[in-house]
Design a protein around this motif. Structure first.
Motif, mmCIF file in Angstrom:
data_model
loop_
_atom_site.group_PDB
_atom_site.id
_atom_site.type_symbol
_atom_site.label_atom_id
_atom_site.label_comp_id
_atom_site.label_asym_id
_atom_site.label_seq_id
_atom_site.Cartn_x
_atom_site.Cartn_y
_atom_site.Cartn_z
ATOM 1 N N ALA A 127 11.347 -19.255 1.232
ATOM 2 C CA ALA A 127 10.987 -18.623 2.575
ATOM 3 C C ALA A 127 10.992 -17.053 2.371
ATOM 4 O O ALA A 127 10.012 -16.178 2.747
ATOM 5 N N TRP A 128 11.867 -16.562 1.605
ATOM 6 C CA TRP A 128 11.903 -15.086 1.128
ATOM 7 C C TRP A 128 10.635 -14.664 0.236
ATOM 8 O O TRP A 128 10.032 -13.544 0.476
ATOM 9 N N SER A 129 10.362 -15.541 -0.733
ATOM 10 C CA SER A 129 9.032 -15.291 -1.220
ATOM 11 C C SER A 129 7.929 -15.341 -0.747
ATOM 12 O O SER A 129 6.940 -14.468 -0.720
ATOM 13 N N ALA A 130 7.911 -16.252 0.411
ATOM 14 C CA ALA A 130 6.765 -16.374 1.389
ATOM 15 C C ALA A 130 6.506 -15.022 2.167
ATOM 16 O O ALA A 130 5.645 -14.527 2.475
ATOM 17 N N HIS A 131 7.786 -14.454 2.670
ATOM 18 C CA HIS A 131 7.787 -13.408 3.359
ATOM 19 C C HIS A 131 7.191 -12.293 2.759
ATOM 20 O O HIS A 131 6.386 -11.271 2.991
ATOM 21 N N LEU A 132 7.695 -12.238 1.444
ATOM 22 C CA LEU A 132 7.193 -10.939 0.225
ATOM 23 C C LEU A 132 5.710 -11.007 0.108
ATOM 24 O O LEU A 132 4.913 -10.133 0.186
ATOM 25 N N ALA A 133 5.076 -12.202 -0.180
ATOM 26 C CA ALA A 133 3.687 -12.432 -0.336
ATOM 27 C C ALA A 133 2.793 -12.124 0.868
ATOM 28 O O ALA A 133 1.918 -11.409 0.541
ATOM 29 N N VAL A 134 3.376 -12.502 2.230
ATOM 30 C CA VAL A 134 2.466 -12.155 3.205
ATOM 31 C C VAL A 134 2.397 -10.470 3.415
ATOM 32 O O VAL A 134 1.523 -9.949 3.723
ATOM 33 N N ASP A 135 3.611 -9.870 3.306
ATOM 34 C CA ASP A 135 3.673 -8.570 3.512
ATOM 35 C C ASP A 135 2.928 -7.794 2.462
ATOM 36 O O ASP A 135 2.287 -7.024 2.697
ATOM 37 N N HIS A 136 2.983 -8.191 1.304
ATOM 38 C CA HIS A 136 2.416 -7.630 0.220
ATOM 39 C C HIS A 136 0.822 -7.612 0.090
ATOM 40 O O HIS A 136 0.229 -6.648 -0.047
ATOM 41 N N PHE A 137 0.159 -8.915 0.231
ATOM 42 C CA PHE A 137 -1.184 -9.062 0.150
ATOM 43 C C PHE A 137 -1.651 -8.634 1.314
ATOM 44 O O PHE A 137 -3.124 -8.792 1.475
ATOM 45 N N THR A 138 -1.141 -8.478 2.563
ATOM 46 C CA THR A 138 -1.582 -7.815 3.639
ATOM 47 C C THR A 138 -1.433 -6.379 3.943
ATOM 48 O O THR A 138 -1.881 -6.111 5.010
ATOM 49 N N ALA A 139 -0.834 -5.799 3.023
ATOM 50 C CA ALA A 139 -0.735 -4.302 3.228
ATOM 51 C C ALA A 139 0.268 -3.877 4.229
ATOM 52 O O ALA A 139 0.109 -2.777 4.800
ATOM 53 N N GLY A 140 1.188 -4.879 4.813
ATOM 54 C CA GLY A 140 1.997 -4.622 5.854
ATOM 55 C C GLY A 140 1.492 -5.006 7.139
ATOM 56 O O GLY A 140 2.327 -4.886 8.169
ATOM 57 N N PHE A 141 0.151 -5.413 7.196
ATOM 58 C CA PHE A 141 -0.555 -5.614 8.505
ATOM 59 C C PHE A 141 0.069 -6.852 9.145
ATOM 60 O O PHE A 141 0.048 -6.873 10.298
ATOM 61 N N VAL A 142 0.506 -7.859 8.376
ATOM 62 C CA VAL A 142 1.126 -8.965 9.099
ATOM 63 C C VAL A 142 2.526 -9.251 8.249
ATOM 64 O O VAL A 142 2.848 -8.886 6.910
ATOM 65 N N SER A 143 3.417 -9.662 9.004
ATOM 66 C CA SER A 143 4.794 -10.067 8.442
ATOM 67 C C SER A 143 5.141 -11.439 9.059
ATOM 68 O O SER A 143 4.918 -11.494 10.084
ATOM 69 N N LEU A 144 5.890 -12.119 8.001
ATOM 70 C CA LEU A 144 6.191 -13.433 8.313
ATOM 71 C C LEU A 144 7.922 -13.318 8.689
ATOM 72 O O LEU A 144 8.693 -12.738 7.772
#
Length: 283
Positions: A148-165
């Protein structure tokens, strides 16, 4: 060891020559290792005589290494072949180290696990309960939380912070950019399905002289057999479609691509996807 050798050779071909000749065999070997790791873990719970210092690292290597490397893949995705190759090398070295420890030196003999290393212990409910509790209350939650933490990092990183999980769901961020001459651009991420009030309130917040660059694939040349329709999906969650509820003031400009620019293969895939969206899955 066998899985490690196959992975190392396969990943070396990918890294050095961009060839995936052994990709299927490597995948099957990793799947077999994952299954055997689970079986080994269960056997250690049932048979305390199995030396845990040798077999526990083998049974846990694949899931632990996979979860540990996920954040690395997120921030260094362009180096994925090198990361995978390094993991395969680490797997091989770990296997070699364990075999050497079991053999007592570099002179390998058969069997790989001498009988003298088997402990004189019989089945016990304490050992079984310990492995069961560790697996259910420590190992499994740790893997889930790490994933779950890795998914949070991936969503934040690949959307440049526009989307957060977050545990509560997906959080989107509205950003405003101001040019030197005072002109403003506001980027508003949104889904094609949402609550009617959200779309109405957002539309009302736009000035009357706004220029709205509307995201959304158009179909001017009518290449799709039917209009893109999310009404069925929206109704299933008590929401509405964006195109029906979001009516902002100002000049509306279509700022996305048209379906006519897609390749035939992409159009075929979209037709199937939209058929499932509008009609549901049927025989």
């Amino acid at each position: 060891m066998g899985s490690a050798v196959i992975s190392f050779v396969s990943d070396s071909l990918v890294f050095l020559f961009h060839r995936q000749d052994l990709a299927v065999i490597d995948g099957l070997a990793l799947l077999a290792m994952l299954v055997m790791g689970f079986v080994t873990y269960v056997l250690m719970a049932l048979f305390p005589a199995i030396p845990k210092r040798f077999f526990l690292p083998v049974s846990l290597f694949l899931p632990v290494a996979g979860i540990t490397l996920l954040p690395v893949f997120v921030y260094f995705s362009e180096r994925a072949p090198l990361i995978v190759l390094s993991a395969a090398l680490g797997q091989f070295l770990l296997g070699l180290f364990i075999v050497r420890r079991m053999q007592g030196g570099w002179k390998f003999r058969w069997p790989l696990l001498p009988a003298r290393l088997l402990a004189d212990r019989k089945f016990s409910f304490g050992n079984l309960a310990g492995f069961g509790l560790a697996g259910v209350f420590i190992l499994l939650p740790a893997l889930v939380l790490a994933g779950a933490w890795s998914a949070h990092l991936a969503v934040d990183h690949f959307t440049a912070g526009f989307v957060s999980l977050r545990p509560s769901g997906l959080i989107v961020q509205v950003r405003k950019y101001v040019r030197d001459d005072g002109k403003k651009i506001m980027l508003v991420p949104m889904s094609h399905i949402g609550e009617s009030k959200f779309y109405r309130d957002l539309a009302a917040s736009f000035p009357a002289d706004s220029v709205v660059l509307m995201e959304g694939v158009t179909d001017i040349q009518k290449v799709a057999p039917a209009p893109i329709d999310y009404s069925r999906a929206a109704a299933s969650i008590g929401g509405v479609e964006q195109k029906k509820a979001f009516q902002p003031r100002g000049e509306i400009v279509a700022a996305d691509v048209d379906m006519s620019s897609f390749s035939p293969a992409t159009l075929d895939l979209l037709k199937i996807a939209m058929l499932v969206h509008s009609k549901g899955v049927t025989a």
